[in-house]
Scaffold this active site. Structure first.
Site, PDB file in Angstrom:
ATOM      1  CB  THR A 151      -0.883   0.014   1.262  1.00 38.52           C
ATOM      2  OG1 THR A 151      -1.714  -1.141   1.267  1.00 38.52           O
ATOM      3  CG2 THR A 151      -1.742   1.271   1.337  1.00 38.52           C
ATOM      4  CB  VAL A 180     -11.864  -4.967   2.203  1.00 38.92           C
ATOM      5  CG1 VAL A 180     -11.334  -3.598   2.631  1.00 38.92           C
ATOM      6  CG2 VAL A 180     -12.916  -4.808   1.110  1.00 38.92           C
ATOM      7  N   GLY A 181      -8.573  -5.342   2.728  1.00 39.17           N
ATOM      8  CA  GLY A 181      -7.548  -5.377   3.759  1.00 39.17           C
ATOM      9  C   GLY A 181      -7.655  -4.198   4.708  1.00 39.17           C
ATOM     10  CG  ASP A 182      -4.021  -2.624   6.414  1.00 41.91           C
ATOM     11  OD1 ASP A 182      -3.709  -3.424   5.498  1.00 41.91           O
ATOM     12  OD2 ASP A 182      -3.356  -1.617   6.682  1.00 41.91           O
ATOM     13  N   GLY A 205      -2.808  -7.158   5.228  1.00 41.84           N
ATOM     14  CA  GLY A 205      -3.940  -6.532   5.890  1.00 41.84           C
ATOM     15  C   GLY A 205      -4.612  -7.417   6.915  1.00 41.84           C
TER      16      GLY A 205
END
Length: 317
Positions: A151, A180-182, A205
């Site tokens: 990211t 969906v990750g962090d 994540g």
């Protein structure tokens, strides 16, 4: 007056070069951060963010992004958005909403279209070829499909003492559709308070979400710890706890900056990051986990930078 910006990974360097010039001339942290992340989103050779980002298992590029204003705690975020050129800009606009400020999937894409954000096919031929190669590797070598979760996250301070944080990512390569990750989650992927400072995260994540490390670093800075001490304490204590409870900890790295422009970094893998302040021209650093709860930080060598450039542009067979 003090200003500064810190961001994850070498890929943020060109954006931070522009931001440093703009911040020195008095541009707001809001605009400087958005411009920095857009520069990463637009560059096709960065395979974990924006245009050229690697797709999910279905060959679809699903993008996540978030934006937080440290003056008023406004947050905007998108997850699983498709075919939108700059998800960070959509997230920033959503941060102005009292309600419906975090949109996912088709709802996020529809919102972007309704508000005239530029739409393009975010799947490049290069990323498609990498995806096709991975399918073959999985079939022929029983190779794990998951790879790549870098990211771009940034924290920015301007001359007016305002601070913002933002993230953008195409997420885990070959992820399940809808994963969906962090990155778009407040407290995990990012957090900022203009009276204290901010932090952003990159890495796996699924493990980062277990610790809410971005919030924890800001909380520790608020208790008086320096950015480096806060990052070391939050990251390495959680790394040890996760390794003890789960048997291992995934890769994660965090950067932070306080409202004085002082910064810190902690990581459990080799990690590159970029910093610029009123006292320091834009520089690329490498960080590694040191002995105990410490971080080893050194400026990236020209040899490392040359190898990086060759690697990201290497032709895909």
């Amino acid at each position: 007056m003090k200003w500064g910006i810190i961001a994850t990974w070498r890929m943020a360097y060109e954006g931070i070069m522009g931001a440093a010039e703009d911040l020195s001339q008095g541009l707001s942290a809001k605009d400087a951060l958005e411009n920095t992340i857009k520069a990463v989103e637009d560059y096709p050779f960065y395979k974990s963010v924006g245009y050229g980002g690697l797709p999910n298992e279905q060959g679809i590029v699903e993008l996540d992004a978030a934006y937080m204003d440290g003056d008023n705690f406004n947050i905007g975020a998108v997850a699983g958005i498709q075919d939108v050129k700059n998800p960070i800009s959509v997230a920033r606009k959503l941060s102005n909403n009292r309600f419906n400020s975090f949109l996912v999937g088709s709802g996020a894409t529809a919102y972007a279209q309704k508000n005239n954000f530029e739409r393009i096919n975010m799947l490049t031929e290069r990323a498609k070829k990498i995806w096709e190669n991975r399918l073959e590797e999985m079939k022929n070598s029983n190779l794990s499909p998951y790879d790549g979760h870098d990211t771009v996250g940034a924290v920015c301070l301007d001359k007016n003492k305002s601070m913002v944080a933002g993230t953008s990512s195409s997420g885990l390569f070959m992820k399940k559709q809808g994963r969906v990750g962090d990155s778009p989650l407040s407290g995990s992927g990012f957090y900022v308070d203009s009276e204290i400072g901010g932090a952003t995260a990159t890495g796996l994540g699924e493990d980062l979400m277990k610790g809410c490390l971005s919030y924890e670093i800001v909380r520790l800075m608020g208790e008086g710890l320096s950015p480096q001490a806060a990052a070391d304490k939050a990251v390495y204590e959680f790394h040890d706890k996760l390794a003890k409870r789960k048997g291992k900890a995934g890769a994660f790295s965090l950067v932070c900056m306080n409202n004085k422009g002082e910064w810190g970094v902690a990581t459990n893998v080799e990690f590159s990051f970029v910093v610029a302040t009123d006292k320091e021209s834009p520089k690329i650093y490498l960080a590694n986990k040191g002995e105990g709860h410490t971080t080893i930080i050194e400026e990236a060598s020209q040899e490392w930078l040359d190898a990086y450039e060759e690697r990201i542009k290497r032709p895909i067979q």
